[in-house]
Structure formats: structure tokens, C-alpha cells
Write a protein that holds these residues in place. Structure first.
Motif, PDB file in Angstrom:
ATOM      1  N   PRO A 104      46.772  34.665  57.737  1.00 21.98           N
ATOM      2  CA  PRO A 104      47.689  35.621  57.058  1.00 21.98           C
ATOM      3  C   PRO A 104      48.633  34.529  56.461  1.00 21.98           C
ATOM      4  CG  PRO A 104      48.367  36.481  58.892  1.00 21.98           C
ATOM      5  CD  PRO A 104      46.652  35.420  59.447  1.00 21.98           C
ATOM      6  N   LEU A 105      48.987  35.051  55.783  1.00 23.54           N
ATOM      7  CA  LEU A 105      50.329  34.158  54.977  1.00 23.54           C
ATOM      8  C   LEU A 105      51.476  34.144  55.755  1.00 23.54           C
ATOM      9  CD1 LEU A 105      49.227  33.762  50.974  1.00 23.54           C
ATOM     10  CD2 LEU A 105      49.675  31.809  52.697  1.00 23.54           C
ATOM     11  N   SER A 106      51.456  35.641  56.086  1.00 23.73           N
ATOM     12  CA  SER A 106      52.796  36.000  56.851  1.00 23.73           C
ATOM     13  C   SER A 106      52.822  35.307  57.985  1.00 23.73           C
ATOM     14  CB  SER A 106      52.131  37.488  56.722  1.00 23.73           C
ATOM     15  OG  SER A 106      51.731  37.641  58.006  1.00 23.73           O
ATOM     16  N   ALA A 107      51.718  34.657  58.456  1.00 27.81           N
ATOM     17  CA  ALA A 107      52.024  33.245  59.996  1.00 27.81           C
ATOM     18  C   ALA A 107      52.751  32.527  59.455  1.00 27.81           C
ATOM     19  CB  ALA A 107      50.700  33.452  60.396  1.00 27.81           C
ATOM     20  N   VAL A 108      52.575  31.795  57.805  1.00 22.81           N
ATOM     21  CA  VAL A 108      53.665  30.813  57.619  1.00 22.81           C
ATOM     22  C   VAL A 108      54.689  31.243  58.009  1.00 22.81           C
ATOM     23  CG1 VAL A 108      53.079  29.176  55.812  1.00 22.81           C
ATOM     24  CG2 VAL A 108      51.394  30.130  56.162  1.00 22.81           C
ATOM     25  N   THR A 109      55.495  30.185  58.616  1.00 27.86           N
ATOM     26  CA  THR A 109      56.929  29.855  58.394  1.00 27.86           C
ATOM     27  C   THR A 109      57.257  28.898  57.671  1.00 27.86           C
ATOM     28  OG1 THR A 109      56.555  29.092  60.495  1.00 27.86           O
ATOM     29  CG2 THR A 109      56.342  31.128  61.346  1.00 27.86           C
ATOM     30  N   GLU A 110      57.083  27.868  57.185  1.00 23.40           N
ATOM     31  CA  GLU A 110      57.864  27.082  56.523  1.00 23.40           C
ATOM     32  C   GLU A 110      56.888  26.705  56.271  1.00 23.40           C
ATOM     33  OE1 GLU A 110      59.763  22.488  58.108  1.00 23.40           O
ATOM     34  OE2 GLU A 110      60.266  24.543  58.789  1.00 23.40           O
ATOM     35  N   VAL A 111      56.636  25.693  54.748  1.00 25.34           N
ATOM     36  CA  VAL A 111      56.414  24.873  53.679  1.00 25.34           C
ATOM     37  C   VAL A 111      57.033  23.460  53.306  1.00 25.34           C
ATOM     38  CG1 VAL A 111      54.813  24.648  51.811  1.00 25.34           C
ATOM     39  CG2 VAL A 111      54.603  26.500  52.709  1.00 25.34           C
ATOM     40  N   GLY A 112      56.416  22.548  53.725  1.00 26.89           N
ATOM     41  CA  GLY A 112      56.795  20.954  53.544  1.00 26.89           C
ATOM     42  C   GLY A 112      55.806  20.062  52.814  1.00 26.89           C
ATOM     43  N   CYS A 113      56.587  19.817  52.389  1.00 28.42           N
ATOM     44  CA  CYS A 113      55.854  18.893  51.507  1.00 28.42           C
ATOM     45  C   CYS A 113      56.510  16.812  51.452  1.00 28.42           C
ATOM     46  CB  CYS A 113      55.472  18.898  50.026  1.00 28.42           C
ATOM     47  SG  CYS A 113      54.550  18.208  48.933  1.00 28.42           S
ATOM     48  N   ARG A 114      56.098  16.350  51.505  1.00 26.09           N
ATOM     49  CA  ARG A 114      56.202  15.005  51.632  1.00 26.09           C
ATOM     50  C   ARG A 114      55.613  13.887  50.721  1.00 26.09           C
ATOM     51  NH1 ARG A 114      58.242  11.904  57.320  1.00 26.09           N
ATOM     52  NH2 ARG A 114      60.176  13.481  56.612  1.00 26.09           N
ATOM     53  N   ARG A 115      56.902  13.326  49.682  1.00 24.93           N
ATOM     54  CA  ARG A 115      56.046  12.418  48.533  1.00 24.93           C
ATOM     55  C   ARG A 115      56.763  11.432  49.132  1.00 24.93           C
ATOM     56  NH1 ARG A 115      58.125  14.258  42.949  1.00 24.93           N
ATOM     57  NH2 ARG A 115      55.938  13.941  42.201  1.00 24.93           N
TER      58      ARG A 115
END
Length: 193
Positions: A104-115
Motif C-alpha cells: 500500500p502507498l501508505s507504507a511508503v515513508t520516503e521517496v528518493g531519486c539521485r540523478r
């Protein structure tokens, strides 16, 4: 893979580009070795839900053969399909595993993206790789460890989903699509569902 199909070492190391395909079915059929298996498993969970975004991955290694993954976001959850060839010592020729996971998206606590950006000779900046992680509230492992002071402490590591694309592994189109997927998930995390 069927027993009459090609051996994993006969498969090309570079696969067709899925990034031009806007819909999941076309992208999966262009890129995956086993699109029917993946689409059937995903369809059983999605059951007509709108696919807002997705990312695909596939590679070949000399031990297990083909490894494939599809990650779909439908606005409330991430649906992950993973297919992997079984090593010859663990099953008959042509055997593979097919796994499904729903987060569930509610379980995603952080999104990171390194370019990783490059600039050649004063020219325009180019993205040559992207690494994305989705940190989950679930635990991957917990146990005892030691810190610098040699005291025992509890180590807790959260589960995470990680995805990456480079110019050599996927190309500019797949890099852009993975960044688009990361932005989609980031825009939904923390919002009321």
C-alpha cells in the motif's frame, strides 16, 4: 521459459526499449521475456484498476538466467511482479519463479531519486543515470550489531524498493520513465487516500 525456448546465455544482453510504450501491456510485450506470465499475475490483482505509472526491469546473469520485474502504481498501492529463472541445479530446464507483492502507498515513508549528471565541454547537462528508492515502513531485518564503542546495539533496517537505469542499461528513455515513476509515487505519498 519453455524447454524448447532459447537458453538464457543465448539471449541478447540488450533488450528492446520499453520506454516509448505508454501502456503497461504494450511495454511488457515489447520488453519482457514472459509478458503473459507477468500480465496474468498483475491482472489478477489490478482487476481493472487504472495504471497511473509503471517501470520495468530485466537482466541476464550467468547463474540464474533471466530476471524480470514490473512495478505498477494504481494510486493506492504498488503492485510488483518478479520473474526469475531457477538455476539448473534447483529445477528442470525452463523452470522459473513468478512472485507477486502488493505494497500500500501508505507504507511508503520516503521517496528518493539521485540523478548523475554530466556536462561535456560546456554543453548542455545530460542525465546519464538515475537511482530511485522507496523506503517502506516494514522492516527488512533487525538484529544485534556492534557500534564503534564495541557495545551491542539493535540494528534495524527498513525494507526498501530500489530501481536504477543508466544510459548503458536502458537508455535515456528508460531513465526518463523511471524518473516519471518516482515523481508519481512521490506526489501520492503522504496524501489521504
Amino acid at each position: 521459459m519453455t524447454p524448447s525456448g532459447p537458453a538464457f546465455n543465448d539471449l541478447p544482453a540488450v533488450f528492446p526499449d520499453w520506454s516509448p510504450y505508454p501502456d503497461l501491456e504494450s511495454a511488457a510485450r515489447a520488453y519482457l521475456r514472459d509478458p503473459e506470465v507477468a500480465l496474468d499475475a498483475l491482472g489478477g490483482v489490478l482487476r481493472g484498476a487504472t495504471v497511473l505509472g509503471f517501470t520495468l526491469e530485466r537482466f541476464v546473469n550467468e547463474v540464474n538466467g533471466v530476471w524480470q520485474e514490473v512495478v505498477v502504481c494504481d494510486g493506492t498501492r504498488l503492485v510488483l511482479w518478479h520473474g526469475e529463472d531457477v538455476p539448473p541445479s534447483e529445477g528442470p530446464p525452463g523452470s522459473m519463479t513468478s512472485s507477486l507483492r502488493v505494497v500500500p502507498l501508505s507504507a511508503v515513508t520516503e521517496v528518493g531519486c539521485r540523478r548523475r549528471l554530466t556536462r561535456g565541454g560546456g554543453g548542455p547537462v545530460r542525465v546519464d543515470s538515475v537511482d530511485v528508492y522507496l523506503l517502506l515502513s516494514s522492516l527488512d531485518e533487525a538484529g544485534l550489531g556492534t557500534v564503534a564503542s564495541e557495545e551491542a546495539s539493535t540494528l534495524i533496517r527498513h525494507d526498501a524498493l530500489r530501481f536504477g537505469k543508466t544510459l548503458d542499461d536502458g537508455g535515456a528513455g528508460q531513465i526518463a520513465r523511471l524518473e516519471e515513476f518516482a515523481r508519481l509515487v512521490a506526489s501520492l505519498v503522504g496524501r489521504p487516500i
